[in-house]
Motif scaffolding. Structure first.
Motif, PDB file in Angstrom:
ATOM      1  N   UNK A   5       0.837  -0.971   0.090  1.00  0.00           N
ATOM      2  CA  UNK A   5      -0.146   0.059   0.044  1.00  0.00           C
ATOM      3  C   UNK A   5       0.931   1.233   0.052  1.00  0.00           C
ATOM      4  N   UNK A   6       1.983   1.301  -0.760  1.00  0.00           N
ATOM      5  CA  UNK A   6       2.821   2.488  -0.880  1.00  0.00           C
ATOM      6  C   UNK A   6       2.172   3.735  -1.066  1.00  0.00           C
ATOM      7  N   UNK A   7       2.399   4.652  -0.275  1.00  0.00           N
ATOM      8  CA  UNK A   7       1.586   6.134  -0.649  1.00  0.00           C
ATOM      9  C   UNK A   7       0.237   5.972  -0.139  1.00  0.00           C
ATOM     10  N   UNK A  35      -8.394   3.648  -5.678  1.00  0.00           N
ATOM     11  CA  UNK A  35      -8.717   2.546  -6.447  1.00  0.00           C
ATOM     12  C   UNK A  35      -9.929   1.642  -5.790  1.00  0.00           C
ATOM     13  N   UNK A  36     -10.118   1.558  -4.499  1.00  0.00           N
ATOM     14  CA  UNK A  36     -11.020   1.041  -3.814  1.00  0.00           C
ATOM     15  C   UNK A  36     -12.471   1.698  -3.769  1.00  0.00           C
ATOM     16  N   UNK A  68      -3.039  -4.080 -14.493  1.00  0.00           N
ATOM     17  CA  UNK A  68      -1.588  -4.654 -14.755  1.00  0.00           C
ATOM     18  C   UNK A  68      -0.909  -3.933 -13.920  1.00  0.00           C
ATOM     19  N   UNK A  69       0.076  -4.433 -12.935  1.00  0.00           N
ATOM     20  CA  UNK A  69       1.032  -3.922 -12.251  1.00  0.00           C
ATOM     21  C   UNK A  69       2.179  -4.274 -12.812  1.00  0.00           C
ATOM     22  N   UNK A 128      -1.291  -6.107  -2.701  1.00  0.00           N
ATOM     23  CA  UNK A 128      -2.114  -4.839  -2.127  1.00  0.00           C
ATOM     24  C   UNK A 128      -3.373  -4.558  -2.943  1.00  0.00           C
ATOM     25  N   UNK A 129      -3.119  -4.865  -4.302  1.00  0.00           N
ATOM     26  CA  UNK A 129      -4.306  -4.566  -5.166  1.00  0.00           C
ATOM     27  C   UNK A 129      -5.254  -5.945  -4.985  1.00  0.00           C
TER      28      UNK A 129
END
Length: 278
Positions: free
Chosen positions: A78-80, A87-88, A107-108, A119-120
């Motif tokens: 959950x960077x930043x 997103x949520x 796409x990560x 995290x996604x």
């Protein structure tokens, strides 16, 4: 023997051609330290000898090992925070309104050791609790075999899970194994992993609704960043969104994307954009 300016120039050209990463010419000592284990593993007397061998007789596996040693893989869960909250709360619900089948592809790109895609996936499970129609498909890629191996294993140290992962999520989605925490089987199954070089066209990966490519392009020079953004643009759905790092400014690099007002680091496609010719 320390790396010579010629060694550094040859190495920089090799790495940039392989993956786009810029090797700083004033970091010879640090570069030598990173490549030392690679040279010793393959029985070269020095890093300089390793570079000389690769230049004289290019070997794909060896080039990948060098790239792997030099790339920056800084990441955390959950960077930043803010992009994942968007997103949520905003992005996934909005896409569900325009995707009758509930399928949203993400796409990560440059996923490093896996904290971002996990995290996604966790966020997707939270959204599914109140929007059960969601079918989130997460594709995670990186150029580093070492990073992908760790990501697939789902194993993280106490230090790694403490960086950004709330305790309630840790307990729910991970299990303690000796000195490590391992992502649950369900969480690991939620992500498809693959090796991919951002210098290549992403055609085979298909089309995505959302691309996360955060804090990846900073390792490239401006022409490479511009070309990479053009390639990412071709992989996005017409109404797709691109997440970059909050401090990554791209307005002078390409006309392919426009910033989403009030959403730092979030970009949408520019309608009618014609891809620049390299």
């Amino acid at each position: 023997m320390p790396l010579s300016p010629q060694d550094m120039q040859q190495l920089a050209a090799l790495v940039k051609a392989a993956c786009g990463i810029v090797v700083p010419q004033d970091r010879a000592t640090a570069i030598e330290s990173r490549l030392g284990p690679v040279a010793r593993r393959d029985n070269y007397p020095s890093v300089s000898a390793l570079i000389e061998r690769i230049i004289a007789q290019p070997d794909q596996a060896m080039v990948r090992a060098v790239v792997d040693a030099l790339r920056i893989s800084e990441t955390q869960f959950f960077r930043d925070k803010t992009p994942f909250e968007q997103f949520r709360l905003e992005v996934l619900p909005a896409f569900l309104q325009t995707r009758p089948d509930g399928r949203v592809r993400v796409w990560s790109a440059g996923c490093s050791t896996g904290q971002e895609p996990y995290s996604l996936a966790i966020t997707g499970e939270e959204v599914r609790a109140f929007l059960p129609a969601l079918q989130l498909e997460i594709i995670a890629t990186d150029v580093s075999d070492r990073c992908l191996e760790k990501a697939k294993s789902g194993l993280y140290t106490q230090f790694e899970v403490q960086r950004g992962l709330p305790v309630r999520m840790l307990i729910k989605h991970f299990e303690k194994i000796d000195d490590f925490w391992r992502a649950s089987a369900q969480l690991r199954a939620a992500v498809r992993w693959g090796r991919f070089n951002l210098m290549h066209e992403p055609t085979k990966l298909g089309q995505f609704d959302i691309i996360f490519c955060r804090n990846v392009l900073t390792q490239f020079d401006e022409p490479t960043r511009a070309a990479t953004l053009e390639r990412l643009n071709t992989a996005l759905a017409p109404d797709g969104l691109l997440y970059l790092g909050g401090d990554e400014a791209i307005h002078d690099l390409t006309g392919a994307f426009k910033p989403v007002p009030g959403r730092k680091g979030l970009y949408s496609r520019t309608p009618g954009h014609i891809r620049a010719v390299a």
